[in-house]
Write an enzyme that holds these catalytic residues in place. Structure first.
Site, PDB file in Angstrom:
ATOM      1  N   SER A 142       0.850  -1.195   0.000  1.00 39.36           N
ATOM      2  CA  SER A 142       0.000   0.000   0.000  1.00 39.36           C
ATOM      3  C   SER A 142       0.882   1.239   0.000  1.00 39.36           C
ATOM      4  CB  SER A 142      -0.871   0.021   1.263  1.00 39.36           C
ATOM      5  OG  SER A 142      -1.497   1.271   1.406  1.00 39.36           O
ATOM      6  N   TYR A 156      -1.818  -0.604  10.173  1.00 34.95           N
ATOM      7  CA  TYR A 156      -1.933  -1.084   8.791  1.00 34.95           C
ATOM      8  C   TYR A 156      -0.698  -0.661   7.986  1.00 34.95           C
ATOM      9  CZ  TYR A 156      -3.826  -1.166   3.984  1.00 34.95           C
ATOM     10  OH  TYR A 156      -4.031  -1.386   2.643  1.00 34.95           O
TER      11      TYR A 156
HETATM   12  P1  NAD Z   1     -11.277  -5.821   0.110  1.00 35.99           P
HETATM   13  O1  NAD Z   1     -11.567  -5.651   1.554  1.00 35.99           O
HETATM   14  O2  NAD Z   1     -12.339  -5.599  -0.884  1.00 35.99           O
HETATM   15  O3  NAD Z   1     -10.630  -7.261  -0.150  1.00 35.99           O
HETATM   16  C1  NAD Z   1      -9.784  -7.892   0.753  1.00 35.99           C
HETATM   17  C2  NAD Z   1     -10.113  -9.369   0.712  1.00 35.99           C
HETATM   18  O4  NAD Z   1      -9.216 -10.053   1.607  1.00 35.99           O
HETATM   19  C3  NAD Z   1     -11.544  -9.672   1.192  1.00 35.99           C
HETATM   20  O5  NAD Z   1     -12.162 -10.529   0.276  1.00 35.99           O
HETATM   21  C4  NAD Z   1     -11.331 -10.370   2.526  1.00 35.99           C
HETATM   22  O6  NAD Z   1     -12.309 -11.328   2.844  1.00 35.99           O
HETATM   23  C5  NAD Z   1      -9.984 -11.024   2.288  1.00 35.99           C
HETATM   24  N1  NAD Z   1      -9.340 -11.400   3.543  1.00 35.99           N
HETATM   25  C6  NAD Z   1      -9.177 -10.640   4.664  1.00 35.99           C
HETATM   26  N2  NAD Z   1      -8.582 -11.353   5.634  1.00 35.99           N
HETATM   27  C7  NAD Z   1      -8.361 -12.591   5.115  1.00 35.99           C
HETATM   28  C8  NAD Z   1      -7.780 -13.778   5.630  1.00 35.99           C
HETATM   29  N3  NAD Z   1      -7.309 -13.835   6.873  1.00 35.99           N
HETATM   30  N4  NAD Z   1      -7.713 -14.866   4.828  1.00 35.99           N
HETATM   31  C9  NAD Z   1      -8.186 -14.827   3.559  1.00 35.99           C
HETATM   32  N5  NAD Z   1      -8.747 -13.724   3.018  1.00 35.99           N
HETATM   33  C10 NAD Z   1      -8.832 -12.630   3.795  1.00 35.99           C
HETATM   34  O7  NAD Z   1     -10.041  -4.842  -0.161  1.00 35.99           O
HETATM   35  P2  NAD Z   1      -9.164  -4.489  -1.450  1.00 35.99           P
HETATM   36  O8  NAD Z   1      -9.149  -3.022  -1.525  1.00 35.99           O
HETATM   37  O9  NAD Z   1      -9.527  -5.295  -2.631  1.00 35.99           O
HETATM   38  O10 NAD Z   1      -7.743  -4.940  -0.867  1.00 35.99           O
HETATM   39  C11 NAD Z   1      -6.899  -5.868  -1.484  1.00 35.99           C
HETATM   40  C12 NAD Z   1      -5.470  -5.545  -1.065  1.00 35.99           C
HETATM   41  O11 NAD Z   1      -5.130  -4.237  -1.537  1.00 35.99           O
HETATM   42  C13 NAD Z   1      -5.253  -5.535   0.445  1.00 35.99           C
HETATM   43  O12 NAD Z   1      -4.032  -6.156   0.763  1.00 35.99           O
HETATM   44  C14 NAD Z   1      -5.203  -4.052   0.768  1.00 35.99           C
HETATM   45  O13 NAD Z   1      -4.451  -3.792   1.938  1.00 35.99           O
HETATM   46  C15 NAD Z   1      -4.563  -3.503  -0.485  1.00 35.99           C
HETATM   47  N6  NAD Z   1      -4.811  -2.068  -0.689  1.00 35.99           N
HETATM   48  C16 NAD Z   1      -6.065  -1.581  -0.912  1.00 35.99           C
HETATM   49  C17 NAD Z   1      -6.248  -0.212  -1.105  1.00 35.99           C
HETATM   50  C18 NAD Z   1      -7.595   0.402  -1.367  1.00 35.99           C
HETATM   51  O14 NAD Z   1      -7.701   1.652  -1.356  1.00 35.99           O
HETATM   52  N7  NAD Z   1      -8.636  -0.347  -1.612  1.00 35.99           N
HETATM   53  C19 NAD Z   1      -5.146   0.643  -1.046  1.00 35.99           C
HETATM   54  C20 NAD Z   1      -3.897   0.107  -0.803  1.00 35.99           C
HETATM   55  C21 NAD Z   1      -3.733  -1.248  -0.634  1.00 35.99           C
END
Ligand code: NAD
Length: 247
Positions: A142, A156
């Site tokens: 991130s 985080y």
């Molecule tokens: P999201 O919450 O839509 O998806 C995250 C997924 O991870 C969910 O389906 C959740 O059920 C799954 N998950 C959580 N804990 C888990 C576990 N212990 N075992 C298996 N699955 C698990 O979020 P997203 O935005 O699609 O995030 C995906 C990645 O991108 C993450 O690592 C997040 O930190 C990173 N990210 C997102 C953003 C943003 O703005 N959306 C920004 C920077 C980084």
């Protein structure tokens, strides 16, 4: 045969990546934590278009479940050539005074231990050392790892800092084993995670601070991940791709 495992693939960035990988000819393991229906819908989206996919339930923070998931994908699809460490959690915005040990441990066990466990199992399958054909790993970090998320989610941000260092170290450790390890660092991406983490008005404030003046779509992150996994990036390892609208 190209075979990929995408963690947290029932929605958001993971879902978009699983679908794009399938379009590019990968057989895909769609990992999910609890929403089986959503994971099956992703599998269905892939298979109706002629692709191959299976849904794989596992909590990535649980070692036994991770090992069982890798065994299953190996048995049902074959040895993986790509891993996308994507599953992650983010709790509500808070300052450090209100961070409980329980919350810190939960964030670290998913966002850090979970990534380590999946990398470990992937390396065992991919490594030339173990008779594997090599492969590629992309860790989803991130922009918070660079920016720190002060007053919002330092837990985080720190977990994503560990993901960055894991990427650097592992890339060096397994380069000679035919495995590339890279990282994407998304900023504001429109998924359920960004919608759940902040106070009202936060998204508009963040958007206004971005040089591109907009957040990104999960598909834009998926494109970058798929490129890093592809042969087009065959000489790229240990690198970080910023997907944060210029910030
Ligand atoms: P999201 O919450 O839509 O998806 C995250 C997924 O991870 C969910 O389906 C959740 O059920 C799954 N998950 C959580 N804990 C888990 C576990 N212990 N075992 C298996 N699955 C698990 O979020 P997203 O935005 O699609 O995030 C995906 C990645 O991108 C993450 O690592 C997040 O930190 C990173 N990210 C997102 C953003 C943003 O703005 N959306 C920004 C920077 C980084």
């Amino acid at each position: 045969m190209k075979i990929a495992l995408v963690t947290g693939a029932s929605r958001g960035i993971g879902r978009a990546t699983a679908i794009l990988l399938a379009e590019q000819g990968y057989a895909v393991g769609v990992n999910y934590l609890s929403n089986e229906m959503a994971a099956r819908a992703v599998v269905n989206d892939i298979t109706v278009n002629g692709g191959r996919a299976i849904a794989l339930q596992a909590d990535i923070a649980d070692e036994a479940q991770v090992v069982a998931m890798f065994r299953r994908i190996n048995d049902e699809l074959g040895p993986i050539t790509a891993l996308v460490n994507n599953a992650g959690i983010l709790f509500q915005q808070t300052t450090i005074e209100n961070l409980s040990a329980e919350r810190i441990n939960k964030v670290l066990s998913t966002n850090v231990t979970g990534y380590f466990l999946c990398c470990r199992e992937a390396v065992k399958i991919m490594s030339h050392r173990h008779g594997g054909k090599g492969g590629a790993i992309v860790n989803v970090s991130s922009a918070a790892s660079r920016l720190g998320a002060p007053g919002e989610y330092v837990d985080y941000a720190a977990s994503k800092g560990a993901v960055d260092t894991l990427t650097t170290g592992l890339a060096l450790e397994v380069a000679a084993c035919g495995i590339r390890v890279n990282c994407v660092r998304p900023g504001l991406i429109y998924t359920e995670m960004h919608a759940s983490g902040g106070e009202p008005g936060r998204v508009d404030r963040v958007k206004a601070s971005l040089p591109m003046q907009r957040g990104g779509q999960p598909e834009e992150v998926a494109q970058a991940i798929c490129w890093l996994l592809s042969d087009s990036a065959s000489y790229v390892t240990g690198s970080f791709l910023e997907l944060a609208g210029g910030k």
